[in-house]
Design a protein around this motif. Structure first.
Motif, PDB file in Angstrom:
ATOM      1  N   ALA A 169       0.834  -1.207   0.000  1.00 27.75           N
ATOM      2  CA  ALA A 169       0.000   0.000   0.000  1.00 27.75           C
ATOM      3  C   ALA A 169       0.863   1.248   0.000  1.00 27.75           C
ATOM      4  O   ALA A 169       0.644   2.181  -0.791  1.00 27.75           O
ATOM      5  CB  ALA A 169      -0.928  -0.006   1.216  1.00 27.75           C
ATOM      6  N   ALA A 170       1.855   1.307   0.877  1.00 29.20           N
ATOM      7  CA  ALA A 170       2.721   2.482   0.963  1.00 29.20           C
ATOM      8  C   ALA A 170       3.503   2.676  -0.328  1.00 29.20           C
ATOM      9  O   ALA A 170       3.665   3.805  -0.800  1.00 29.20           O
ATOM     10  CB  ALA A 170       3.670   2.342   2.150  1.00 29.20           C
ATOM     11  N   ALA A 171       4.000   1.592  -0.904  1.00 28.28           N
ATOM     12  CA  ALA A 171       4.749   1.687  -2.155  1.00 28.28           C
ATOM     13  C   ALA A 171       3.876   2.257  -3.261  1.00 28.28           C
ATOM     14  O   ALA A 171       4.309   3.133  -4.028  1.00 28.28           O
ATOM     15  CB  ALA A 171       5.290   0.315  -2.550  1.00 28.28           C
ATOM     16  N   CYS A 172       2.640   1.792  -3.342  1.00 21.78           N
ATOM     17  CA  CYS A 172       1.717   2.282  -4.374  1.00 21.78           C
ATOM     18  C   CYS A 172       1.355   3.738  -4.162  1.00 21.78           C
ATOM     19  O   CYS A 172       1.332   4.532  -5.111  1.00 21.78           O
ATOM     20  CB  CYS A 172       0.454   1.419  -4.395  1.00 21.78           C
ATOM     21  SG  CYS A 172       0.688  -0.266  -4.990  1.00 21.78           S
ATOM     22  N   PHE A 173       1.088   4.119  -2.925  1.00 17.09           N
ATOM     23  CA  PHE A 173       0.703   5.503  -2.647  1.00 17.09           C
ATOM     24  C   PHE A 173       1.849   6.470  -2.947  1.00 17.09           C
ATOM     25  O   PHE A 173       1.615   7.603  -3.375  1.00 17.09           O
ATOM     26  CB  PHE A 173       0.239   5.649  -1.199  1.00 17.09           C
ATOM     27  CG  PHE A 173      -1.128   5.074  -0.931  1.00 17.09           C
ATOM     28  CD1 PHE A 173      -2.163   5.244  -1.837  1.00 17.09           C
ATOM     29  CD2 PHE A 173      -1.382   4.371   0.242  1.00 17.09           C
ATOM     30  CE1 PHE A 173      -3.436   4.722  -1.593  1.00 17.09           C
ATOM     31  CE2 PHE A 173      -2.638   3.851   0.503  1.00 17.09           C
ATOM     32  CZ  PHE A 173      -3.669   4.021  -0.415  1.00 17.09           C
ATOM     33  N   CYS A 174       3.089   6.040  -2.720  1.00 11.39           N
ATOM     34  CA  CYS A 174       4.231   6.900  -3.041  1.00 11.39           C
ATOM     35  C   CYS A 174       4.327   7.131  -4.551  1.00 11.39           C
ATOM     36  O   CYS A 174       4.610   8.253  -5.000  1.00 11.39           O
ATOM     37  CB  CYS A 174       5.529   6.268  -2.522  1.00 11.39           C
ATOM     38  SG  CYS A 174       5.771   6.435  -0.729  1.00 11.39           S
ATOM     39  N   VAL A 175       4.091   6.082  -5.335  1.00  9.35           N
ATOM     40  CA  VAL A 175       4.102   6.251  -6.792  1.00  9.35           C
ATOM     41  C   VAL A 175       2.981   7.185  -7.221  1.00  9.35           C
ATOM     42  O   VAL A 175       3.178   8.079  -8.065  1.00  9.35           O
ATOM     43  CB  VAL A 175       3.976   4.883  -7.500  1.00  9.35           C
ATOM     44  CG1 VAL A 175       3.935   5.073  -9.019  1.00  9.35           C
ATOM     45  CG2 VAL A 175       5.142   3.969  -7.130  1.00  9.35           C
ATOM     46  N   ALA A 176       1.795   6.993  -6.651  1.00  4.61           N
ATOM     47  CA  ALA A 176       0.664   7.850  -6.992  1.00  4.61           C
ATOM     48  C   ALA A 176       0.951   9.307  -6.644  1.00  4.61           C
ATOM     49  O   ALA A 176       0.620  10.224  -7.405  1.00  4.61           O
ATOM     50  CB  ALA A 176      -0.592   7.366  -6.268  1.00  4.61           C
ATOM     51  N   ALA A 177       1.571   9.547  -5.485  1.00  5.10           N
ATOM     52  CA  ALA A 177       1.873  10.914  -5.063  1.00  5.10           C
ATOM     53  C   ALA A 177       2.898  11.563  -5.981  1.00  5.10           C
ATOM     54  O   ALA A 177       2.784  12.746  -6.336  1.00  5.10           O
ATOM     55  CB  ALA A 177       2.387  10.909  -3.621  1.00  5.10           C
ATOM     56  N   ALA A 178       3.917  10.812  -6.379  1.00  8.46           N
ATOM     57  CA  ALA A 178       4.925  11.345  -7.300  1.00  8.46           C
ATOM     58  C   ALA A 178       4.289  11.688  -8.641  1.00  8.46           C
ATOM     59  O   ALA A 178       4.596  12.726  -9.249  1.00  8.46           O
ATOM     60  CB  ALA A 178       6.052  10.330  -7.481  1.00  8.46           C
ATOM     61  N   ALA A 179       3.384  10.826  -9.118  1.00  7.79           N
ATOM     62  CA  ALA A 179       2.689  11.099 -10.378  1.00  7.79           C
ATOM     63  C   ALA A 179       1.808  12.343 -10.251  1.00  7.79           C
ATOM     64  O   ALA A 179       1.708  13.142 -11.195  1.00  7.79           O
ATOM     65  CB  ALA A 179       1.843   9.891 -10.774  1.00  7.79           C
ATOM     66  N   ALA A 180       1.173  12.541  -9.090  1.00  4.78           N
ATOM     67  CA  ALA A 180       0.332  13.714  -8.879  1.00  4.78           C
ATOM     68  C   ALA A 180       1.145  14.998  -8.924  1.00  4.78           C
ATOM     69  O   ALA A 180       0.722  16.004  -9.508  1.00  4.78           O
ATOM     70  CB  ALA A 180      -0.400  13.595  -7.540  1.00  4.78           C
ATOM     71  N   GLY A 181       2.328  14.987  -8.306  1.00  6.20           N
ATOM     72  CA  GLY A 181       3.185  16.157  -8.344  1.00  6.20           C
ATOM     73  C   GLY A 181       3.618  16.516  -9.748  1.00  6.20           C
ATOM     74  O   GLY A 181       3.674  17.693 -10.126  1.00  6.20           O
ATOM     75  N   PHE A 182       3.913  15.501 -10.552  1.00  2.71           N
ATOM     76  CA  PHE A 182       4.292  15.724 -11.951  1.00  2.71           C
ATOM     77  C   PHE A 182       3.098  16.172 -12.786  1.00  2.71           C
ATOM     78  O   PHE A 182       3.228  17.020 -13.676  1.00  2.71           O
ATOM     79  CB  PHE A 182       4.876  14.427 -12.525  1.00  2.71           C
ATOM     80  CG  PHE A 182       4.983  14.405 -14.012  1.00  2.71           C
ATOM     81  CD1 PHE A 182       5.989  15.091 -14.669  1.00  2.71           C
ATOM     82  CD2 PHE A 182       4.056  13.702 -14.778  1.00  2.71           C
ATOM     83  CE1 PHE A 182       6.084  15.068 -16.060  1.00  2.71           C
ATOM     84  CE2 PHE A 182       4.136  13.673 -16.148  1.00  2.71           C
ATOM     85  CZ  PHE A 182       5.157  14.366 -16.794  1.00  2.71           C
ATOM     86  N   LEU A 183       1.919  15.628 -12.500  1.00  2.00           N
ATOM     87  CA  LEU A 183       0.728  15.910 -13.297  1.00  2.00           C
ATOM     88  C   LEU A 183       0.385  17.391 -13.302  1.00  2.00           C
ATOM     89  O   LEU A 183      -0.187  17.902 -14.276  1.00  2.00           O
ATOM     90  CB  LEU A 183      -0.456  15.091 -12.778  1.00  2.00           C
ATOM     91  CG  LEU A 183      -1.786  15.233 -13.513  1.00  2.00           C
ATOM     92  CD1 LEU A 183      -1.655  14.829 -14.986  1.00  2.00           C
ATOM     93  CD2 LEU A 183      -2.863  14.385 -12.830  1.00  2.00           C
ATOM     94  N   ALA A 184       0.729  18.099 -12.240  1.00  2.00           N
ATOM     95  CA  ALA A 184       0.446  19.534 -12.175  1.00  2.00           C
ATOM     96  C   ALA A 184       1.088  20.283 -13.339  1.00  2.00           C
ATOM     97  O   ALA A 184       0.588  21.332 -13.766  1.00  2.00           O
ATOM     98  CB  ALA A 184       0.949  20.100 -10.850  1.00  2.00           C
ATOM     99  N   PHE A 185       2.176  19.740 -13.899  1.00  2.00           N
ATOM    100  CA  PHE A 185       2.882  20.384 -15.004  1.00  2.00           C
ATOM    101  C   PHE A 185       2.660  19.654 -16.335  1.00  2.00           C
ATOM    102  O   PHE A 185       3.067  20.144 -17.382  1.00  2.00           O
ATOM    103  CB  PHE A 185       4.389  20.425 -14.715  1.00  2.00           C
ATOM    104  CG  PHE A 185       4.730  21.131 -13.437  1.00  2.00           C
ATOM    105  CD1 PHE A 185       4.965  22.495 -13.428  1.00  2.00           C
ATOM    106  CD2 PHE A 185       4.791  20.445 -12.237  1.00  2.00           C
ATOM    107  CE1 PHE A 185       5.273  23.157 -12.249  1.00  2.00           C
ATOM    108  CE2 PHE A 185       5.094  21.093 -11.048  1.00  2.00           C
ATOM    109  CZ  PHE A 185       5.328  22.459 -11.055  1.00  2.00           C
ATOM    110  N   ASN A 186       2.006  18.506 -16.268  1.00  2.00           N
ATOM    111  CA  ASN A 186       1.788  17.693 -17.466  1.00  2.00           C
ATOM    112  C   ASN A 186       0.358  17.823 -17.990  1.00  2.00           C
ATOM    113  O   ASN A 186       0.059  17.381 -19.097  1.00  2.00           O
ATOM    114  CB  ASN A 186       2.101  16.220 -17.142  1.00  2.00           C
ATOM    115  CG  ASN A 186       2.001  15.297 -18.336  1.00  2.00           C
ATOM    116  OD1 ASN A 186       1.223  14.353 -18.326  1.00  2.00           O
ATOM    117  ND2 ASN A 186       2.785  15.551 -19.367  1.00  2.00           N
TER     118      ASN A 186
END
Length: 329
Positions: A169-186
């Motif tokens: 769960a933690a591993a998946c949420f970290c990937v999701a959070a990193a993608a969210a931070g990038f998505l703000a510019f994508n």
């Protein structure tokens, strides 16, 4: 680990990814590291930096390190894929070399994770991981699509793993959070792309974390496939069609369903939003069916397959009509 510590680290990953992308763009370093120059098969018109994937992978792995997760089986292959794919982003590498590294990463993970199964099943797992690695790359062709699907997809996997020991769960949420931070510019109009250095590791992690959850009894094997089914169905159907036509399937093209929608006049935002809605629906259905009776699971999967068939048939019909009008114009 406690839920509060997980939440704080996940938030930190989001902040780190957001800040890192902002710094890369404002300093001009992003464009110097790797630039995506549009061609006849692109859906964008101007050169765009394609190094956002480096941020996503490093931020996610940094979150894993902060939580001291025992995830070397994921981290080492993901870093291998990220580094090799960045070289490909900058210089271009032969198809066979790329496939060789993809197979190596899949094999390294399976050797470390040791999922149960006969040798033939393990070989299928290797091929399945290699396909997920590549299909995620194929589907990374429109502003906001791959990053948004990573946010939703890994978020759904994380939700599905919450009743386990917390590592997946933690591993998946970290990937999701990193993608969210990038998505703000994508988000359209995109200022930066993932590049292969991001899409390739994301495809691997979708498959590897899915297999890990199955091995640990967190969900049935179909669960991660249903969560990521919008990507899997589009890419697999398109590949099979191109194979039947004798085309070079490894070459870039604009024939995926999401690309057809954009070419028929849908905006990037409308198309991405529709894909998000579909993935949210599939993720919710996967969570609903995970612990259901076998008959209910089968019925739910059949309903999902019917929905995809209806959507694809509708888009195919509109595409034929669009091409017919274009030919007579």
């Amino acid at each position: 680990m406690s839920l509060s510590s997980m939440a704080w680290v996940v938030f930190a990953v989001f902040c780190i990814a957001t800040a890192a992308v902002a710094i890369l763009l404002r300093s001009g370093l992003a464009a110097r590291l790797a630039l995506d120059v549009p061609n006849a098969r692109s859906l964008h018109a101007a050169p765009i930096p394609r190094v956002g994937g480096l941020v996503v992978v490093v931020a996610a792995l940094g979150g894993w390190a902060m939580l001291s997760l025992p995830v070397a089986a994921f981290a080492i292959p993901a870093l291998l894929l990220c580094g090799f794919s960045y070289i490909d982003d900058r210089a271009g590498l032969p198809v066979l070399a790329r496939l060789g590294v993809h197979m190596l990463a899949a094999a390294l993970f399976l050797l470390a994770a040791r999922p149960a199964g006969a040798p033939a099943l393990l070989a299928l797992f290797v091929l399945g991981l290699v396909w997920l690695i590549n299909l995620y790359n194929f589907m990374d062709g429109m502003d906001g699509l791959a990053a948004g699907m990573a946010l939703i997809g890994f978020g759904m996997l994380g939700a599905g793993a919450m009743h386990g020991d917390g590592t997946v769960a933690a591993a998946c949420f970290c990937v999701a959070a990193a993608a969210a931070g990038f998505l703000a510019f994508n988000w359209h109009p995109a200022k930066i792309f993932l590049g292969d250095a991001g899409s390739i590791p994301l495809g691997f992690l979708a498959g590897a974390l899915g297999l890990q959850g199955w091995r640990d009894g967190l969900w049935p094997l179909w669960f991660p496939l249903l969560v990521f089914s919008p990507f899997i169905v589009d890419a697999t159907t398109t590949l099979l069609r191109r194979l039947l036509r004798g085309e070079r399937v490894w070459q870039a093209h604009r024939e995926h369903y999401y690309q057809r929608l954009v070419r028929m006049g849908w905006s990037h935002r409308r198309t991405a939003s529709a894909e998000y809605a579909l993935m949210l629906a599939m993720g919710a259905l996967a969570l609903l069916l995970r612990d259901a009776a076998p008959g209910s699971q089968l019925g739910g999967l059949a309903a999902a397959a019917a929905l995809f068939l209806i959507l694809m048939t509708s888009i195919d019909a509109r595409w034929r009509s669009f091409n017919a009008k274009d030919a007579t114009a």
